[in-house]
Enzyme design. Structure first.
Site, mmCIF file in Angstrom:
data_model
loop_
_atom_site.group_PDB
_atom_site.id
_atom_site.type_symbol
_atom_site.label_atom_id
_atom_site.label_comp_id
_atom_site.label_asym_id
_atom_site.label_seq_id
_atom_site.Cartn_x
_atom_site.Cartn_y
_atom_site.Cartn_z
ATOM 1 N N ASP A 37 -21.827 6.462 -9.064
ATOM 2 C CA ASP A 37 -21.841 7.496 -10.097
ATOM 3 C C ASP A 37 -20.932 8.685 -9.808
ATOM 4 O O ASP A 37 -20.951 9.674 -10.531
ATOM 5 C CB ASP A 37 -23.272 8.016 -10.292
ATOM 6 N N HIS A 241 2.067 10.752 8.128
ATOM 7 C CA HIS A 241 1.035 11.107 7.153
ATOM 8 C C HIS A 241 -0.360 10.963 7.773
ATOM 9 O O HIS A 241 -1.238 10.306 7.222
ATOM 10 C CB HIS A 241 1.189 10.280 5.867
ATOM 11 N N ASP A 258 0.670 20.107 8.060
ATOM 12 C CA ASP A 258 1.435 19.966 6.818
ATOM 13 C C ASP A 258 0.420 20.092 5.690
ATOM 14 O O ASP A 258 -0.366 19.184 5.447
ATOM 15 C CB ASP A 258 2.125 18.593 6.814
ATOM 16 N N ASP A 269 4.276 23.085 -0.352
ATOM 17 C CA ASP A 269 4.340 22.048 0.678
ATOM 18 C C ASP A 269 4.939 22.678 1.936
ATOM 19 O O ASP A 269 6.154 22.863 2.010
ATOM 20 C CB ASP A 269 5.218 20.899 0.147
ATOM 21 N N HIS A 348 12.665 10.353 8.719
ATOM 22 C CA HIS A 348 12.578 10.616 7.273
ATOM 23 C C HIS A 348 13.761 11.492 6.880
ATOM 24 O O HIS A 348 14.526 11.925 7.744
ATOM 25 C CB HIS A 348 11.235 11.280 6.925
ATOM 26 N N HIS A 352 12.556 16.746 -0.501
ATOM 27 C CA HIS A 352 12.321 16.130 -1.811
ATOM 28 C C HIS A 352 12.158 17.230 -2.838
ATOM 29 O O HIS A 352 11.882 18.381 -2.484
ATOM 30 C CB HIS A 352 11.056 15.251 -1.751
ATOM 31 N N HIS A 359 5.765 15.374 -4.408
ATOM 32 C CA HIS A 359 7.032 14.634 -4.432
ATOM 33 C C HIS A 359 7.400 14.592 -5.906
ATOM 34 O O HIS A 359 6.974 13.707 -6.642
ATOM 35 C CB HIS A 359 6.881 13.234 -3.846
ATOM 36 N N GLU A 382 12.559 19.966 5.459
ATOM 37 C CA GLU A 382 11.521 19.638 6.435
ATOM 38 C C GLU A 382 11.979 18.701 7.545
ATOM 39 O O GLU A 382 11.443 17.598 7.693
ATOM 40 C CB GLU A 382 10.316 19.026 5.710
ATOM 41 N N TYR A 386 10.081 13.555 16.389
ATOM 42 C CA TYR A 386 8.826 12.893 16.783
ATOM 43 C C TYR A 386 9.150 11.957 17.939
ATOM 44 O O TYR A 386 9.969 11.044 17.785
ATOM 45 C CB TYR A 386 8.261 12.089 15.599
ATOM 46 N N ARG A 404 7.593 19.446 13.221
ATOM 47 C CA ARG A 404 8.213 19.481 11.884
ATOM 48 C C ARG A 404 8.067 20.908 11.368
ATOM 49 O O ARG A 404 7.056 21.568 11.618
ATOM 50 C CB ARG A 404 7.539 18.488 10.925
ATOM 51 N N GLU A 406 8.650 22.964 7.662
ATOM 52 C CA GLU A 406 8.934 22.682 6.247
ATOM 53 C C GLU A 406 8.731 23.927 5.389
ATOM 54 O O GLU A 406 7.693 24.591 5.480
ATOM 55 C CB GLU A 406 7.990 21.572 5.755
HETATM 56 N N1 GLY Z 1 3.405 16.700 2.577
HETATM 57 C C1 GLY Z 1 4.192 15.557 2.361
HETATM 58 C C2 GLY Z 1 5.597 15.862 2.547
HETATM 59 O O1 GLY Z 1 5.938 16.801 3.238
HETATM 60 O O2 GLY Z 1 6.442 15.253 1.965
HETATM 61 MN MN MN Z 2 4.767 18.463 3.672
HETATM 62 MN MN MN Z 3 7.380 17.670 1.891
#
Ligand code: GLY
Ligand code: MN
Ligand code: MN
Length: 436
Positions: A37, A241, A258, A269, A348, A352, A359, A382, A386, A404, A406
């Site tokens: 529910d 992630h 993050d 972000d 990465h 973005h 995103h 960002e 790593y 990282r 960002e």
């Molecule tokens: N928080 C996901 C990214 O930085 O793309």
């Molecule tokens: Mn992020």
């Molecule tokens: Mn991001």
């Protein structure tokens, strides 16, 4: 806030780009069951929200450019005293016309009767095909109804066009009102990161830092985190992630957070990485400074007219050089870039688009060429390094380290604006804040 007039202007702009004698059909997001529910918190489809601001499920927006009896129709749930006692208030069609400035609104239960009539005679249908199989079937059945009546002079639409492409291009360029909300999302999220830095002590659990961050989001009027917060202590930061957030952070470890809030439908972000005990070690400082330099050089390149990939290229150049100087990569910098040797540590890209979605929508290339930055675009920057805990090719002192950094950068007429500058990022400023 986005006013009803701004939503109306967006619909006008979209209709001005649609072909003559066409129709657009835009659907709300369905509700999703979490278990028995309980439902997941409802999240309106962002493009539906972008075009009308209507936050209820079971709604359909229909645009009919040039239609004399009304160009913009909304189908929505009817008022229902009993359902409203259990599930919350509903606008109902009458109030929707007034509050959302649509030309006409009808109960969603009447759509089977009304939609075939407005589809008939329109040549082209703008619709996000294949995203909602149930609604796809409905739409096809209405079109087949018209086809069945063809010998009686009915004219079914002959062409389907992807609606997302037009809406995505609009969403990519933010208006002043949108930027104001994104600035606010950035401010709240920056405050939340400061709070986590201040509260941090060795032995704290990742979920406790997450709670501090999300507390600041909610007391500041944000509706939710814009995505599941990532709080990774030590080697957990190497999982890009990582959302488990259950572990203790040990003395001497870095924490990578993050997290960004959603404020009035707009996302922030931010990532910051800091030593849980408030003091960077020599190795942590060495890696941190490379990432920070990569980020500053990339941000400096974000100006109108520059191609999208300048930011990523800048981060790759600085990170590759830095890793080579530390002996983590071996060889000529140009060749290490050419062969993408840095990808073992930086897997990465530099960012973005950011907006109603974290995103966000919008093409990165046009006809296979990187598009150029334009005022009103918002992009994240960002970079990260790593070093896998299992990487036996590097000295032990480096293993399991993740950094990282960002921030959210809006392109302006003359350069750019950092929407998330409220949280420190030089080592000195972070240590100062954590000592306070
Ligand atoms: N928080 C996901 C990214 O930085 O793309
Ligand atoms: Mn992020
Ligand atoms: Mn991001």
């Amino acid at each position: 806030m986005i006013t009803a007039n701004e939503y109306k202007a967006r619909r006008r702009e979209l209709m001005s780009m649609m072909a003559a004698n066409s129709i657009a059909v835009i659907t709300a997001a369905p509700e999703k069951i979490r278990s028995r529910d309980t439902h997941y918190p409802y999240k309106q489809a962002t493009s539906f929200s972008y075009l009308c601001g209507f936050a209820e499920p079971e709604s359909v927006l229909v645009l009919l450019p040039g239609r004399e009896q009304g160009e913009c129709l909304l189908f929505c749930r009817e008022k229902d005293k009993l359902r409203e006692i259990w599930d919350g208030y509903r606008s109902g069609p009458e109030a929707a016309v007034v509050d959302y400035l649509v030309d006409d609104a009808f109960p969603i239960g009447d759509i089977d009767e009304i939609l075939p009539g407005v589809l008939e005679g329109r040549e082209r249908v703008y619709y996000a095909i294949g995203k909602d199989p149930d609604f796809d079937r409905h739409l096809m059945s209405w079109i087949n109804d018209i086809r069945d009546q063809k010998d009686r002079g009915s004219a079914p639409p002959g062409e389907f066009v992807d609606l997302d492409h037009l809406v995505n291009e609009m969403r990519l360029i933010k208006t002043a009102a949108e930027l104001k909300l994104m600035r606010k999302a950035g401010e709240i999220s920056a405050r939340a990161h400061c709070r986590a830095m201040r509260i941090s002590v060795p032995g704290i659990y990742e979920y406790q830092l997450q709670a501090e961050i999300e507390h600041e989001f909610m007391v500041s009027g944000a509706s939710a985190p814009a995505y599941t917060s990532i709080v990774g202590g030590g080697k957990n930061g190497c999982v890009l992630h990582y959302i488990e957030n259950r572990k203790r952070v040990n003395d001497g470890d870095l924490v990578l957070i993050d997290a960004g809030c959603e404020y009035n439908n707009y996302a922030a972000d931010i990532t910051r990485t800091f030593p849980v005990n408030g003091k960077f070690s020599a190795e942590q400082a060495a890696i941190y400074d490379i990432v920070l330099q990569a980020q500053s050089e990339a941000i400096a390149k974000i100006v109108p007219g520059a191609p999208y990939n300048v930011a990523n290229d800048a981060t790759v150049a600085v990170i590759t050089q830095g890793l080579r100087d530390l002996g983590l990569l071996d060889g000529e910098v140009a060749e290490l870039i050419e062969t993408e040797a840095y990808r073992e540590f930086y897997m990465h890209s530099s960012g973005h688009w950011l907006g109603m979605d974290v995103h966000d929508v919008g093409d990165y290339k046009i006809e296979n060429q990187w598009r150029v930055y334009e005022p009103g675009m918002v992009v994240t920057v960002e970079p990260g390094i790593y070093i896998s805990p299992d990487n036996t090719a590097v000295a032990e002192k480096w293993r399991g380290m993740a950094v990282r950094i960002e921030d959210d950068i809006a392109v302006t007429k003359t350069g750019h604006e950092d929407l998330t500058s409220g949280v420190p990022k030089t080592r000195g400023d972070i240590e100062l804040l954590m000592a306070s």
